[in-house]
Motif scaffolding. Structure first.
Motif, PDB file in Angstrom:
ATOM      1  N   LYS A 106      46.075  33.936  32.897  1.00 25.44           N
ATOM      2  CA  LYS A 106      46.639  35.243  32.538  1.00 25.44           C
ATOM      3  C   LYS A 106      45.889  35.826  31.339  1.00 25.44           C
ATOM      4  CE  LYS A 106      51.316  34.567  34.299  1.00 25.44           C
ATOM      5  NZ  LYS A 106      52.737  34.358  33.939  1.00 25.44           N
ATOM      6  N   PHE A 107      45.566  34.977  30.372  1.00 27.72           N
ATOM      7  CA  PHE A 107      44.819  35.432  29.205  1.00 27.72           C
ATOM      8  C   PHE A 107      43.434  35.930  29.624  1.00 27.72           C
ATOM      9  CE2 PHE A 107      41.716  34.190  25.862  1.00 27.72           C
ATOM     10  CZ  PHE A 107      42.028  35.185  24.940  1.00 27.72           C
ATOM     11  N   TYR A 108      42.702  35.138  30.399  1.00 22.85           N
ATOM     12  CA  TYR A 108      41.345  35.524  30.795  1.00 22.85           C
ATOM     13  C   TYR A 108      41.331  36.819  31.596  1.00 22.85           C
ATOM     14  CZ  TYR A 108      40.172  30.775  29.285  1.00 22.85           C
ATOM     15  OH  TYR A 108      40.018  29.613  28.554  1.00 22.85           O
ATOM     16  N   VAL A 109      42.276  36.996  32.526  1.00 23.38           N
ATOM     17  CA  VAL A 109      42.268  38.240  33.305  1.00 23.38           C
ATOM     18  C   VAL A 109      42.650  39.441  32.437  1.00 23.38           C
ATOM     19  CG1 VAL A 109      42.661  37.072  35.519  1.00 23.38           C
ATOM     20  CG2 VAL A 109      44.600  38.053  34.283  1.00 23.38           C
ATOM     21  N   SER A 110      43.319  39.207  31.307  1.00 19.62           N
ATOM     22  CA  SER A 110      43.624  40.310  30.392  1.00 19.62           C
ATOM     23  C   SER A 110      42.406  40.706  29.561  1.00 19.62           C
ATOM     24  CB  SER A 110      44.788  39.941  29.465  1.00 19.62           C
ATOM     25  OG  SER A 110      44.368  39.088  28.412  1.00 19.62           O
ATOM     26  N   VAL A 111      41.434  39.814  29.427  1.00 21.60           N
ATOM     27  CA  VAL A 111      40.253  40.053  28.595  1.00 21.60           C
ATOM     28  C   VAL A 111      39.136  40.749  29.370  1.00 21.60           C
ATOM     29  CG1 VAL A 111      38.392  38.889  27.316  1.00 21.60           C
ATOM     30  CG2 VAL A 111      40.765  38.129  27.035  1.00 21.60           C
ATOM     31  N   PHE A 112      38.954  40.378  30.622  1.00 24.40           N
ATOM     32  CA  PHE A 112      37.816  40.872  31.408  1.00 24.40           C
ATOM     33  C   PHE A 112      38.255  41.947  32.402  1.00 24.40           C
ATOM     34  CE2 PHE A 112      36.611  36.697  29.953  1.00 24.40           C
ATOM     35  CZ  PHE A 112      35.303  36.887  29.534  1.00 24.40           C
ATOM     36  N   PRO A 113      37.436  43.009  32.559  1.00 25.87           N
ATOM     37  CA  PRO A 113      37.768  44.059  33.530  1.00 25.87           C
ATOM     38  C   PRO A 113      37.647  43.527  34.963  1.00 25.87           C
ATOM     39  CG  PRO A 113      35.536  44.380  32.708  1.00 25.87           C
ATOM     40  CD  PRO A 113      36.135  43.239  31.910  1.00 25.87           C
ATOM     41  N   ASN A 114      38.267  44.239  35.894  1.00 21.76           N
ATOM     42  CA  ASN A 114      38.165  43.903  37.315  1.00 21.76           C
ATOM     43  C   ASN A 114      38.553  42.451  37.579  1.00 21.76           C
ATOM     44  OD1 ASN A 114      37.025  46.537  37.789  1.00 21.76           O
ATOM     45  ND2 ASN A 114      35.113  45.705  36.961  1.00 21.76           N
ATOM     46  N   SER A 115      39.656  42.027  36.978  1.00 17.61           N
ATOM     47  CA  SER A 115      40.086  40.632  37.077  1.00 17.61           C
ATOM     48  C   SER A 115      41.531  40.569  37.542  1.00 17.61           C
ATOM     49  CB  SER A 115      39.938  39.955  35.712  1.00 17.61           C
ATOM     50  OG  SER A 115      38.595  39.986  35.290  1.00 17.61           O
ATOM     51  N   GLU A 116      41.846  39.463  38.223  1.00 20.75           N
ATOM     52  CA  GLU A 116      43.213  39.298  38.717  1.00 20.75           C
ATOM     53  C   GLU A 116      43.479  37.843  39.077  1.00 20.75           C
ATOM     54  OE1 GLU A 116      43.949  41.137  42.533  1.00 20.75           O
ATOM     55  OE2 GLU A 116      41.913  40.700  43.199  1.00 20.75           O
ATOM     56  N   ILE A 117      44.744  37.485  39.056  1.00 27.14           N
ATOM     57  CA  ILE A 117      45.188  36.195  39.595  1.00 27.14           C
ATOM     58  C   ILE A 117      45.422  36.410  41.075  1.00 27.14           C
ATOM     59  CG2 ILE A 117      47.068  34.511  39.607  1.00 27.14           C
ATOM     60  CD1 ILE A 117      47.266  34.973  36.561  1.00 27.14           C
ATOM     61  N   THR A 118      44.840  35.539  41.894  1.00 28.06           N
ATOM     62  CA  THR A 118      44.944  35.734  43.338  1.00 28.06           C
ATOM     63  C   THR A 118      45.942  34.794  44.006  1.00 28.06           C
ATOM     64  OG1 THR A 118      43.009  34.327  43.669  1.00 28.06           O
ATOM     65  CG2 THR A 118      42.630  36.709  43.544  1.00 28.06           C
ATOM     66  N   SER A 119      46.194  33.624  43.408  1.00 24.99           N
ATOM     67  CA  SER A 119      47.220  32.736  43.973  1.00 24.99           C
ATOM     68  C   SER A 119      47.579  31.648  42.977  1.00 24.99           C
ATOM     69  CB  SER A 119      46.759  32.104  45.294  1.00 24.99           C
ATOM     70  OG  SER A 119      45.720  31.175  45.068  1.00 24.99           O
ATOM     71  N   VAL A 120      48.773  31.119  43.153  1.00 19.86           N
ATOM     72  CA  VAL A 120      49.278  30.020  42.329  1.00 19.86           C
ATOM     73  C   VAL A 120      49.878  28.981  43.276  1.00 19.86           C
ATOM     74  CG1 VAL A 120      50.882  29.367  40.486  1.00 19.86           C
ATOM     75  CG2 VAL A 120      49.812  31.633  40.445  1.00 19.86           C
ATOM     76  N   SER A 121      49.536  27.706  43.056  1.00 20.35           N
ATOM     77  CA  SER A 121      50.158  26.627  43.837  1.00 20.35           C
ATOM     78  C   SER A 121      50.924  25.724  42.878  1.00 20.35           C
ATOM     79  CB  SER A 121      49.112  25.830  44.619  1.00 20.35           C
ATOM     80  OG  SER A 121      48.281  25.092  43.735  1.00 20.35           O
ATOM     81  N   TYR A 122      51.838  24.954  43.448  1.00 19.90           N
ATOM     82  CA  TYR A 122      52.746  24.153  42.629  1.00 19.90           C
ATOM     83  C   TYR A 122      52.778  22.705  43.113  1.00 19.90           C
ATOM     84  CZ  TYR A 122      54.222  28.814  41.320  1.00 19.90           C
ATOM     85  OH  TYR A 122      54.217  30.108  40.879  1.00 19.90           O
ATOM     86  N   TYR A 123      53.033  21.798  42.194  1.00 18.72           N
ATOM     87  CA  TYR A 123      53.243  20.402  42.559  1.00 18.72           C
ATOM     88  C   TYR A 123      54.520  20.303  43.376  1.00 18.72           C
ATOM     89  CZ  TYR A 123      49.720  18.509  39.316  1.00 18.72           C
ATOM     90  OH  TYR A 123      48.557  18.180  38.671  1.00 18.72           O
ATOM     91  N   GLY A 124      54.489  19.442  44.394  1.00 21.12           N
ATOM     92  CA  GLY A 124      55.669  19.195  45.207  1.00 21.12           C
ATOM     93  C   GLY A 124      56.344  17.893  44.796  1.00 21.12           C
TER      94      GLY A 124
END
Length: 158
Positions: free
Chosen positions: A19-37
């Protein structure tokens, strides 16, 4: 051609870092998140991976545990067009981290970055060896790189 994606190992801060990195660089986004089962080495529901894009380049953040940490053997270079870009990335990425020599810094997660104006390569590869050497000596004395000071040193006016 296969895609090459840097994978960054975190203890538990992968999503926060992404989240921090995508806030710093233009044209950036989080595309998916996976979780431990259930039955995983971390509690079920804990973030496992975060896929994100920084200015068109894919990255993965993995919450793999405290076993491995970042060091300067791997860093990411940011080629900046001018001093304004150098100042922007240096300020954002060094906040809570640690400033180093020659345009290097560690961010608050311990990841190393090189914040480099594009003119630096031009100065260091100048056909005039003395001009290039003066630029090199100036760079070696800096933390955040100063474009005007590098040019002045190369020109012998510093």
């Amino acid at each position: 051609m296969p895609t090459i994606t840097p994978s960054l190992w975190f203890d538990l801060q992968g999503e926060e870092a992404a989240k921090f990195y995508v806030s710093v660089f233009p044209n950036s986004e989080i595309t998916s998140v996976s979780y431990y089962g259930e039955g995983a080495p971390r509690p079920a529901g804990t973030v496992l991976t975060v896929e994100f894009v920084l200015d068109g380049r894919p990255f993965t953040a993995l919450n793999g545990g405290p076993d491995f940490t970042f060091n300067e053997a791997v860093s990411f270079q940011i080629h900046c067009a001018d001093q304004t870009e150098v100042d922007h990335y240096w300020t954002k990425l060094s906040e809570g981290g640690e400033e180093g020599p020659c345009g290097w810094l560690k961010d608050k997660y311990g990841l190393s970055w090189q914040v480099v104006p594009t003119v630096l390569n031009e100065l260091l590869t100048d056909p005039d060896a003395e001009r290039a050497q003066r630029a090199m000596q100036a760079m070696l004395g800096m933390e955040k790189l100063d474009v005007a000071a590098l040019r002045a040193a190369a020109d012998g006016t510093a």
